[in-house]
Design a protein around this motif. Structure first.
Motif, mmCIF file in Angstrom:
data_model
loop_
_atom_site.group_PDB
_atom_site.id
_atom_site.type_symbol
_atom_site.label_atom_id
_atom_site.label_comp_id
_atom_site.label_asym_id
_atom_site.label_seq_id
_atom_site.Cartn_x
_atom_site.Cartn_y
_atom_site.Cartn_z
ATOM 1 N N ALA A 55 0.839 -1.194 0.000
ATOM 2 C CA ALA A 55 0.000 0.000 0.000
ATOM 3 C C ALA A 55 0.873 1.242 0.000
ATOM 4 N N VAL A 56 0.424 2.257 -0.740
ATOM 5 C CA VAL A 56 1.097 3.555 -0.771
ATOM 6 C C VAL A 56 -0.001 4.608 -0.786
ATOM 7 N N ASN A 57 0.238 5.667 -0.024
ATOM 8 C CA ASN A 57 -0.716 6.763 -0.041
ATOM 9 C C ASN A 57 -0.024 8.049 -0.501
ATOM 10 N N ALA A 58 -0.816 8.848 -1.203
ATOM 11 C CA ALA A 58 -0.398 10.191 -1.591
ATOM 12 C C ALA A 58 -1.476 11.099 -1.025
ATOM 13 N N GLY A 59 -1.224 11.640 0.147
ATOM 14 C CA GLY A 59 -2.266 12.377 0.847
ATOM 15 C C GLY A 59 -3.338 11.401 1.277
ATOM 16 N N LYS A 92 -10.974 8.055 -2.055
ATOM 17 C CA LYS A 92 -10.298 7.483 -3.209
ATOM 18 C C LYS A 92 -9.361 6.354 -2.775
ATOM 19 N N VAL A 93 -9.865 5.137 -2.895
ATOM 20 C CA VAL A 93 -9.090 3.942 -2.552
ATOM 21 C C VAL A 93 -9.202 2.981 -3.734
ATOM 22 N N GLU A 94 -8.080 2.440 -4.135
ATOM 23 C CA GLU A 94 -8.063 1.452 -5.213
ATOM 24 C C GLU A 94 -7.416 0.186 -4.669
ATOM 25 N N VAL A 95 -8.140 -0.929 -4.734
ATOM 26 C CA VAL A 95 -7.611 -2.227 -4.313
ATOM 27 C C VAL A 95 -7.477 -3.078 -5.567
ATOM 28 N N SER A 96 -6.293 -3.630 -5.774
ATOM 29 C CA SER A 96 -6.038 -4.401 -6.986
ATOM 30 C C SER A 96 -5.376 -5.730 -6.649
ATOM 31 N N THR A 97 -5.648 -6.717 -7.497
ATOM 32 C CA THR A 97 -4.998 -8.017 -7.385
ATOM 33 C C THR A 97 -4.228 -8.337 -8.668
ATOM 34 N N GLU A 130 2.983 9.098 -9.349
ATOM 35 C CA GLU A 130 3.061 7.645 -9.490
ATOM 36 C C GLU A 130 1.783 6.967 -8.984
ATOM 37 N N VAL A 131 1.258 7.428 -7.859
ATOM 38 C CA VAL A 131 0.010 6.855 -7.335
ATOM 39 C C VAL A 131 -1.114 7.084 -8.335
ATOM 40 N N GLY A 132 -1.186 8.282 -8.896
ATOM 41 C CA GLY A 132 -2.203 8.575 -9.918
ATOM 42 C C GLY A 132 -2.037 7.701 -11.149
ATOM 43 N N ARG A 133 -0.792 7.520 -11.593
ATOM 44 C CA ARG A 133 -0.518 6.700 -12.770
ATOM 45 C C ARG A 133 -0.891 5.240 -12.515
ATOM 46 N N ILE A 134 -0.548 4.738 -11.346
ATOM 47 C CA ILE A 134 -0.852 3.333 -11.027
ATOM 48 C C ILE A 134 -2.356 3.137 -10.870
ATOM 49 N N MET A 135 -3.046 4.117 -10.279
ATOM 50 C CA MET A 135 -4.513 4.007 -10.164
ATOM 51 C C MET A 135 -5.152 3.979 -11.544
ATOM 52 N N LYS A 136 -4.663 4.843 -12.434
ATOM 53 C CA LYS A 136 -5.190 4.873 -13.799
ATOM 54 C C LYS A 136 -4.897 3.555 -14.510
ATOM 55 N N VAL A 195 -5.186 6.432 -1.832
ATOM 56 C CA VAL A 195 -4.474 5.220 -1.434
ATOM 57 C C VAL A 195 -4.664 4.146 -2.493
ATOM 58 N N ILE A 196 -3.561 3.488 -2.819
ATOM 59 C CA ILE A 196 -3.641 2.308 -3.678
ATOM 60 C C ILE A 196 -3.097 1.132 -2.890
#
Length: 148
Positions: free
Chosen positions: A63-67, A103-108, A136-142, A70-71
């Motif tokens: 997990a990483v958060n930017a403000g 804004k939380v993104e959970v991925s597998t 980077e968090v925005g890019r990974i969420m996208k 969170v992803i």
């Protein structure tokens, strides 16, 4: 000849039973690394990792958060992959509720897991700025929302 045949059957059955045993330790002890850095505030992502560590469906957490964005990436035991979508949705809903986040993104997805792992390592080494973390968090969420 009959003794040999029976011995072979015995060993085949034995190997089959040993191979089919579930690894209970992996389900009970999820692996994750707490990010400890002086220049980046990753306290929220560490709290989320602690929160998810008690979930029996999760074996690995990143997990990483930017403000407040969170992803989170998780890995689950192979036999539970049939319920993958419901587990992911439930965890995402629980994290939003528990930590009051929008804004939380959970991925597998393995691609997202690898990208987030690289980002965590850069944060741990202090080789990235706060602005770069946000990008980077925005890019990974996208990336995680793209259909593959």
């Amino acid at each position: 000849m009959i003794k040999l045949k029976n011995s072979i059957y015995f060993f085949l059955i034995l190997f089959f039973l040993i191979g089919c045993q579930a690894n209970d330790n992996a389900a009970n002890d999820p692996s994750f690394t707490k990010l400890s850095t002086t220049s980046h505030n990753q306290h929220l992502s560490n709290q989320i990792k602690d929160y998810l560590a008690s979930d029996k469906d999760v074996t690995t957490i990143s997990a990483v958060n930017a403000g407040k964005d969170v992803i989170v990436t998780i890995e689950i035991p192979h036999m539970k992959r049939f319920r993958l979508a419901t587990i992911r949705e439930k965890l995402e809903k629980d994290i939003k509720k528990e930590f009051n986040l929008d804004k939380v993104e959970v991925s597998t997805d393995q691609k997202i897991i690898m990208e987030l792992d690289k980002l965590e390592k850069r944060i741990e080494r202090d080789a990235i700025t706060e602005d770069e973390i946000k990008k980077e968090v925005g890019r990974i969420m996208k990336l995680s929302k793209e259909e593959t």
